[in-house]
Design a protein around this motif. Structure first.
Motif, PDB file in Angstrom:
ATOM      1  N   LYS A   1       7.962  22.782  57.687  1.00 14.80           N
ATOM      2  CA  LYS A   1       7.266  24.109  58.622  1.00 14.80           C
ATOM      3  C   LYS A   1       6.563  23.668  60.110  1.00 14.80           C
ATOM      4  CE  LYS A   1       7.811  26.228  54.958  1.00 14.80           C
ATOM      5  NZ  LYS A   1       7.128  26.947  54.081  1.00 14.80           N
TER       6      LYS A   1
ATOM      7  N   ASP B   1       8.397  40.730  50.236  1.00 20.77           N
ATOM      8  CA  ASP B   1       9.661  40.973  49.745  1.00 20.77           C
ATOM      9  C   ASP B   1       9.323  40.319  48.560  1.00 20.77           C
ATOM     10  OD1 ASP B   1      11.018  37.628  50.956  1.00 20.77           O
ATOM     11  OD2 ASP B   1       8.402  38.337  49.961  1.00 20.77           O
TER      12      ASP B   1
ATOM     13  N   GLY C   1       4.280  33.687  54.261  1.00 21.03           N
ATOM     14  CA  GLY C   1       4.600  32.751  54.576  1.00 21.03           C
ATOM     15  C   GLY C   1       5.845  32.774  54.991  1.00 21.03           C
ATOM     16  N   VAL C   2       5.742  32.168  56.468  1.00 20.75           N
ATOM     17  CA  VAL C   2       6.606  31.443  56.953  1.00 20.75           C
ATOM     18  C   VAL C   2       8.036  30.157  56.629  1.00 20.75           C
ATOM     19  CG1 VAL C   2       7.825  30.599  59.463  1.00 20.75           C
ATOM     20  CG2 VAL C   2       5.021  31.867  58.628  1.00 20.75           C
ATOM     21  N   GLY C   3       9.637  30.494  56.451  1.00 13.95           N
ATOM     22  CA  GLY C   3      10.209  29.393  55.960  1.00 13.95           C
ATOM     23  C   GLY C   3      10.535  28.631  57.091  1.00 13.95           C
TER      24      GLY C   3
ATOM     25  N   ARG D   1      12.745  39.235  45.507  1.00 14.96           N
ATOM     26  CA  ARG D   1      14.236  38.921  45.313  1.00 14.96           C
ATOM     27  C   ARG D   1      14.391  39.749  44.379  1.00 14.96           C
ATOM     28  NH1 ARG D   1      11.894  32.713  44.381  1.00 14.96           N
ATOM     29  NH2 ARG D   1      11.077  32.838  46.212  1.00 14.96           N
TER      30      ARG D   1
ATOM     31  N   ALA E   1       9.227  37.654  55.186  1.00 18.80           N
ATOM     32  CA  ALA E   1       9.185  38.081  54.278  1.00 18.80           C
ATOM     33  C   ALA E   1      11.113  37.918  53.847  1.00 18.80           C
ATOM     34  CB  ALA E   1       9.037  40.013  54.585  1.00 18.80           C
TER      35      ALA E   1
ATOM     36  N   HIS F   1      12.154  32.764  59.266  1.00 19.43           N
ATOM     37  CA  HIS F   1      11.811  33.774  58.748  1.00 19.43           C
ATOM     38  C   HIS F   1      10.538  33.748  57.426  1.00 19.43           C
ATOM     39  CE1 HIS F   1      12.368  31.679  54.912  1.00 19.43           C
ATOM     40  NE2 HIS F   1      11.980  32.114  54.296  1.00 19.43           N
TER      41      HIS F   1
ATOM     42  N   LYS G   1      18.662  31.812  51.524  1.00 17.34           N
ATOM     43  CA  LYS G   1      17.319  31.394  51.395  1.00 17.34           C
ATOM     44  C   LYS G   1      17.610  32.416  49.569  1.00 17.34           C
ATOM     45  CE  LYS G   1      12.957  30.126  49.435  1.00 17.34           C
ATOM     46  NZ  LYS G   1      10.927  30.527  49.713  1.00 17.34           N
TER      47      LYS G   1
ATOM     48  N   ASN H   1       8.725  37.362  42.789  1.00 15.53           N
ATOM     49  CA  ASN H   1       7.991  37.169  43.336  1.00 15.53           C
ATOM     50  C   ASN H   1       6.701  38.108  42.647  1.00 15.53           C
ATOM     51  OD1 ASN H   1       8.851  35.491  45.769  1.00 15.53           O
ATOM     52  ND2 ASN H   1       9.167  37.642  46.841  1.00 15.53           N
TER      53      ASN H   1
ATOM     54  N   ARG I   1      17.860  40.856  48.101  1.00 17.08           N
ATOM     55  CA  ARG I   1      16.596  41.021  48.177  1.00 17.08           C
ATOM     56  C   ARG I   1      15.884  42.257  49.131  1.00 17.08           C
ATOM     57  NH1 ARG I   1      13.376  36.266  49.226  1.00 17.08           N
ATOM     58  NH2 ARG I   1      14.706  33.876  48.675  1.00 17.08           N
TER      59      ARG I   1
ATOM     60  N   THR J   1       3.121  37.343  49.064  1.00 18.82           N
ATOM     61  CA  THR J   1       4.196  36.957  49.052  1.00 18.82           C
ATOM     62  C   THR J   1       4.975  36.524  48.974  1.00 18.82           C
ATOM     63  OG1 THR J   1       5.750  35.664  51.738  1.00 18.82           O
ATOM     64  CG2 THR J   1       3.286  35.470  50.767  1.00 18.82           C
ATOM     65  N   GLY J   2       5.615  36.152  48.434  1.00 18.57           N
ATOM     66  CA  GLY J   2       6.405  34.863  47.376  1.00 18.57           C
ATOM     67  C   GLY J   2       6.117  33.265  47.876  1.00 18.57           C
ATOM     68  N   GLY J   3       7.265  32.380  47.578  1.00 18.66           N
ATOM     69  CA  GLY J   3       7.259  30.615  47.796  1.00 18.66           C
ATOM     70  C   GLY J   3       5.943  30.239  47.413  1.00 18.66           C
ATOM     71  N   ARG J   4       5.780  28.655  47.756  1.00 21.03           N
ATOM     72  CA  ARG J   4       5.270  28.044  47.912  1.00 21.03           C
ATOM     73  C   ARG J   4       3.598  28.464  48.179  1.00 21.03           C
ATOM     74  NH1 ARG J   4       8.131  23.193  49.881  1.00 21.03           N
ATOM     75  NH2 ARG J   4       8.608  25.145  51.422  1.00 21.03           N
ATOM     76  N   ASN J   5       3.607  28.808  49.184  1.00 18.13           N
ATOM     77  CA  ASN J   5       2.035  29.416  49.782  1.00 18.13           C
ATOM     78  C   ASN J   5       1.655  30.101  49.752  1.00 18.13           C
ATOM     79  OD1 ASN J   5       1.723  26.917  51.721  1.00 18.13           O
ATOM     80  ND2 ASN J   5       3.911  27.363  53.183  1.00 18.13           N
TER      81      ASN J   5
HETATM   82  O1  6PG Z   1      10.575  35.831  48.918  1.00 21.99           O
HETATM   83  C1  6PG Z   1      10.899  34.308  48.917  1.00 21.99           C
HETATM   84  O2  6PG Z   1      10.781  33.867  49.021  1.00 21.99           O
HETATM   85  C2  6PG Z   1       9.032  34.831  50.063  1.00 21.99           C
HETATM   86  O3  6PG Z   1       8.592  35.701  49.936  1.00 21.99           O
HETATM   87  C3  6PG Z   1       9.453  33.880  51.215  1.00 21.99           C
HETATM   88  O4  6PG Z   1       9.387  34.518  52.332  1.00 21.99           O
HETATM   89  C4  6PG Z   1       8.378  32.904  51.356  1.00 21.99           C
HETATM   90  O5  6PG Z   1       7.256  32.940  51.910  1.00 21.99           O
HETATM   91  C5  6PG Z   1       9.524  31.551  52.627  1.00 21.99           C
HETATM   92  O6  6PG Z   1      10.549  31.039  52.209  1.00 21.99           O
HETATM   93  C6  6PG Z   1       8.146  30.403  52.580  1.00 21.99           C
HETATM   94  O7  6PG Z   1       8.470  29.575  51.708  1.00 21.99           O
HETATM   95  P1  6PG Z   1       7.456  28.634  50.681  1.00 21.99           P
HETATM   96  O8  6PG Z   1       6.528  28.539  51.235  1.00 21.99           O
HETATM   97  O9  6PG Z   1       8.445  28.224  49.481  1.00 21.99           O
HETATM   98  O10 6PG Z   1       8.119  27.595  51.934  1.00 21.99           O
END
Ligand code: 6PG
Length: 249
Positions: free
Chosen positions: A203, A74, A143-145, A76, A151, A149, A175, A86, A180, A42-46
């Motif tokens: 979160k 997912d 990751g959970v937005g 971008r 993915a 959200h 986002k 990602n 995507r 998964t993408g994002g900071r976590n």
């Molecule tokens: O492409 C993406 O942006 C991620 O896959 C998205 O699902 C991400 O996991 C969540 O938005 C949490 O992102 P953070 O961990 O940065 O809050």
């Protein structure tokens, strides 16, 4: 659908390190039992924080990287190598540092790839690749937005209601970037284990709704569950709104 098991960590860094350790042993056990393992990133900071912690973990060598299939939940829909993809971020965090088998790294198509800017065709191609691979994912990371959200399935957008396809194109995502590709909830539900990552004060509401919400269209994270196990991994900052029973453990 398995009920989420909650694990609370002192802070985001400890969560990343503990989850990296958990991923190492889970992949090791899958490889011992079935000869290979498959993980959805998964993408994002976590997500990227977890990959960085895994890269820094000496025990990472317990994984046979040549027998690991990597997928994405997912992506971008940008040109290959774009810093916002990602895949680009995962490569910098971990992938470039470990001896993966290139043919087992299943990158979602880029917008300058064989399907050009046709996101729907790109989604169909990835769905076909998934179908050809068969076999359930061992671990699917999400990751959970802040809006719940996962993915690129966002509250109120069509993708979260998809019941038949495994991969969809997502447009007008709240986002950025707006376009995507995303696995759908039915695809997520095929995973043996789903690990939901929600660290950070932003979160707290999403983490609570992951456990309490009943409509995935409003809170997609509430619809993400594994067949064998579901983990909700949070830090203390994201735990402040959890139902008392859940937080007590
Ligand atoms: O492409 C993406 O942006 C991620 O896959 C998205 O699902 C991400 O996991 C969540 O938005 C949490 O992102 P953070 O961990 O940065 O809050």
């Amino acid at each position: 659908m398995t009920a989420p098991e909650l694990l609370v960590h002192r802070d985001q860094r400890l969560m990343a390190e503990a989850t990296a350790a958990r991923l190492i042993t889970t992949v090791q056990e899958a490889q011992a039992a079935r000869g290979s393992a498959s993980v959805v990133l998964t993408g994002g900071r976590n997500g990227n924080g977890l990959l960085a912690a895994l890269a820094a973990a000496p025990a990472r060598e317990a994984i046979d990287w040549s027998r690991l299939d990597l997928w994405w939940g997912d992506e971008r829909f940008l040109p290959a190598g774009d810093p916002d993809r990602n895949h680009t971020q995962a490569a910098a965090a971990l992938l470039d540092a470990v001896p993966l088998e290139p043919g087992r790294v299943h990158v979602m198509p880029a917008s300058d790839g064989p399907y050009g800017t046709d996101a729907e065709a790109a989604a169909e191609a990835y769905a076909a690749e998934l179908a050809a691979a068969g076999g359930p994912f061992d671990v699917l990371l999400l990751g959970v937005g802040p809006d719940g959200h996962v993915a690129s399935l966002f509250p109120g957008l069509p993708g979260v209601r998809e019941r038949d396809r495994t991969v969809v194109a997502v447009r007008e995502a709240p986002k950025p970037p707006p376009t995507r590709l995303s696995l759908t909830l039915p695809a997520i539900a095929t995973a043996r284990q789903v690990w939901l990552l929600a660290a950070g004060a932003d979160k707290a509401t999403a983490a609570a709704r992951t456990l309490t919400a009943t409509d995935p269209a409003e809170t997609p994270a509430a619809g993400a569950r594994g067949t064998a196990r579901t983990l909700l991994l949070v830090d203390q900052a994201a735990a402040v709104e959890l139902p008392p029973a859940a937080a007590a453990g």
